[in-house]
Structure formats: structure tokens, C-alpha cells
Design a protein around this motif. Structure first.
Motif, short mmCIF file in Angstrom:
data_model
loop_
_atom_site.label_atom_id
_atom_site.label_comp_id
_atom_site.label_asym_id
_atom_site.label_seq_id
_atom_site.Cartn_x
_atom_site.Cartn_y
_atom_site.Cartn_z
N THR A 5 -2.98 -7.43 7.27
CA THR A 5 -3.12 -6.18 6.52
C THR A 5 -1.80 -5.73 5.87
N GLY A 27 1.08 -2.12 -0.49
CA GLY A 27 0.43 -1.56 -1.67
C GLY A 27 0.32 -0.05 -1.59
N ASP A 28 -0.03 0.47 -0.42
CA ASP A 28 -0.10 1.93 -0.23
C ASP A 28 1.25 2.57 -0.51
N ASP A 30 -0.47 -12.74 5.26
CA ASP A 30 -1.88 -12.33 5.30
C ASP A 30 -2.81 -13.52 5.10
N ARG A 47 -5.71 -2.49 -7.46
CA ARG A 47 -5.69 -1.02 -7.44
C ARG A 47 -5.58 -0.42 -8.85
N LYS A 59 -1.86 -4.63 2.07
CA LYS A 59 -2.45 -3.30 1.90
C LYS A 59 -1.43 -2.22 2.22
N GLU A 79 -2.51 -7.39 -4.68
CA GLU A 79 -2.96 -6.11 -4.12
C GLU A 79 -2.84 -5.00 -5.16
#
Length: 333
Positions: free
Chosen positions: A318, A324-325, A135, A8, A321, A4
Motif C-alpha cells: 500500500t 500518492g495521498d 508494492d 488520481r 497509495k 498512482e
């Protein structure tokens, strides 16, 4: 999480600590050998640590470093940490030390969020998003085909994965799972040839020779990503391992081989009786084979779905994600 982050930002320096030098990792990830000078240098200079178990006693976190803990087990299963029975004082001290250093714990369920507070003595931030490693049950296209090619599984063959947990007590000889009998029962029930994969706990590899029929099976103990094996397998057979919870997310059958349940209960204890779980509990080889042959998938799937919902699963495919955020906010702060 690593994949992930790579999506980015290509400029991130991602380092994995490995025990096996030959372990293959995706391009763009550096690896260092566990316990070496390079390992401790990278640990001492990294901005973020990502772990799924406790760091050792000698670990110290510098100011500005962020410790993200994903843990390695989920669901309301065997008791752990300060809730566990017969765990050593030294291990509990290690847990306490890690809980004091951790900045964020990733939770797969409402139950686990409460467990982190109570059993881990953790009072920091909890991100309730599910486990990134799970995931794969939503985004695992191509995994089955890759496993088939790697291990020579023929089209139409089913995969039954045997993945027992680690135990402190010595397993009784008469309680050994007969993999040959199990495979015959699988073929009778599901109508396809059955390939049996065996993944032993890393701390119990030497016990492999005591399992009847293991030489005719595929040894996947050293395969790098257990979650890929779970995504590829059609059936899971385990004993007390928390992998039963992860596998539940797929809705596929889980059989629990429990001839020594009395001994294991004395060792660890459970958060709820196995009778309240949706899995098929078996107490010997003949019992296991009979329950495999008579297995009904429709009722099992409904029981599993209700069980996962009851304990508040956050897994939706999810989690990577969400983590990762959060990691990007840390790196940019």
C-alpha cells in the motif's frame, strides 16, 4: 508513484529524466534526456521532485518546490552515507547537501527511519509506509507472464536472477561466480530447467565478460524495472546488494555468493553480521552448488518472515497509495 498519481488526476504533467532515449514509459508520462537543457528546465519548474538517489552538486531548489526522496536500498545491510567506511568526503558533502534540501523521505522499515536521522543527517519528515516499488510483490499479477514472453522463457522453466552489487575494489579472478555450475545445481534441486538472468550494476557492466558462463545467460542489465525482475524470478543470487532485502518480501530463496567477503567488509562494513540474516551464505562455487542442492524452503521462509518483522518492515503493498495521498496534499496546498 507515477501510476498512482495518473489514476488520481489525468491533468498532471509527469516528467521522467532518462539516460536512454529508447526507454519505454507508460502513456501519459513525458521523458527528457539527462543532462540536457530540457532536463534542467523541467527540474527548475516542477512542483515536486521524486528521486531515489542524491541529486548532483549543481542542483538548487526554488521556493515552493518539494523534494521527495524514496532512496534505493532498504534493510539492515551494508553501511551507507556517514556510517559507511571509506566513502569520500565529496560524496558525504553531497549527502549533506541533499539531506538539507529534502522535504520528505519514504521509509521501508523502523530501522531505516533511524538510519535516515543518523547516517543521512536528515531531520525532516519521514513517511513510514514501505517502498512503492515493492508494492509489486502484492500487486504484481501478470508480471511473470510478461517477463516470460519478453525473454522467451518456456512454461515450466524456473528463473534464477544473478544481481551483484557495485564494488570499488578489483574483484579477484578466482572469486568469479560460475553461472553454468550454478544453473546445473538449480535444476538438480528444483527439478525444472533453469534460465539464468544476469543484472549487473550499471557501474559495472564492463565486468560482464569476466563472469564464466554469462554468454549462455539472459542479460537483463538494461531492463527498465528491476522490481519486475524480482517479482518474476524464483531465486535470487547476489553478493552484498540491498536487493536481498526487497526480495525477502517475496519469501523466495536468496543465496549470497561471498568468496571475497573479507575485501568487501574492509570497503563498506555491515550493520549486522551476515550470520544473523536469513539468507544462504556461500563462499565459493562448490559451496554455492552444495547449498543450493540441499536447500530447505520451509525453514528458510520462516527465518525470512521473522527477520523482516524484527526490523519493522512497513511494506504491505500500500506504499504507492500512501505516497500518492501525501503528494496530492502537496499539490493542493
Amino acid at each position: 508513484i507515477a501510476l498512482e498519481l495518473m489514476e488520481r488526476r489525468r491533468d498532471l504533467d509527469l516528467v521522467w529524466v532518462v539516460k536512454e532515449e529508447g526507454m519505454e514509459l507508460p502513456g501519459g508520462i513525458r521523458k527528457v534526456a539527462y543532462g540536457t537543457y530540457d532536463h534542467y528546465w523541467e527540474q527548475g519548474t516542477a512542483r515536486i521532485w521524486v528521486d531515489n538517489q542524491h541529486k548532483n552538486y549543481f542542483t538548487r531548489k526554488r521556493k515552493g518546490q518539494f523534494y521527495l526522496q524514496t532512496w534505493h536500498g532498504g534493510g539492515p545491510l551494508k553501511k551507507i552515507e556517514f556510517d559507511g567506511e571509506n566513502l569520500s568526503r565529496s560524496y558525504l558533502d553531497l549527502c549533506e547537501m541533499n539531506s538539507g534540501m529534502e522535504d520528505l523521505m519514504i521509509s521501508p522499515t523502523r530501522f531505516n527511519s533511524g538510519l535516515y536521522r543518523k547516517a543521512f543527517h536528515y531531520d525532516g519528515e519521514i513517511l513510514e509506509c514501505g517502498y512503492p516499488r515493492n508494492d509489486i510483490f502484492w500487486k504484481g499479477s501478470g508480471v511473470r507472464e510478461r517477463i516470460e514472453r519478453l525473454f522467451g522463457v518456456k512454461p515450466g522453466e524456473m528463473i534464477a536472477l544473478y544481481a551483484p552489487t557495485f564494488r570499488i575494489f578489483e574483484k579477484r579472478g578466482e572469486d568469479a561466480l560460475d553461472l553454468g555450475m550454478m544453473g546445473e545445481a538449480m535444476e538438480k534441486r528444483f527439478g525444472n530447467a533453469c534460465r539464468i538472468f544476469v543484472r549487473l550494476h550499471p557501474c559495472a557492466r564492463e565486468a560482464a565478460e569476466d563472469v564464466p558462463g554469462i554468454r549462455e545467460c539472459v542479460d537483463v542489465t538494461s531492463y527498465g524495472d528491476a522490481q519486475e525482475l524480482f517479482a518474476a524470478a524464483d531465486v535470487l543470487v547476489t553478493d552484498y546488494s540491498s536487493v536481498m532485502w526487497d526480495f525477502s518480501l517475496s519469501g523466495k530463496p536468496v543465496f549470497l555468493f561471498h568468496p571475497d567477503v573479507d575485501l568487501y567488509e574492509k570497503e563498506r562494513g555491515y550493520y549486522l553480521p551476515f550470520q544473523e540474516m536469513p539468507y544462504v551464505e556461500c563462499f565459493g562455487n562448490e559451496d554455492l552448488c552444495e547449498k543450493i542442492v540441499s536447500f530447505h524452503s520451509e525453514g528458510y521462509r520462516e527465518r525470512t518472515r521473522a527477520f523482516v518483522e524484527k526490523y519493522g518492515s512497513f511494506d504491505r503493498g500500500t506504499a504507492a497509495k500512501a505516497v500518492g495521498d501525501r503528494a496530492m496534499r502537496i499539490l493542493e496546498s
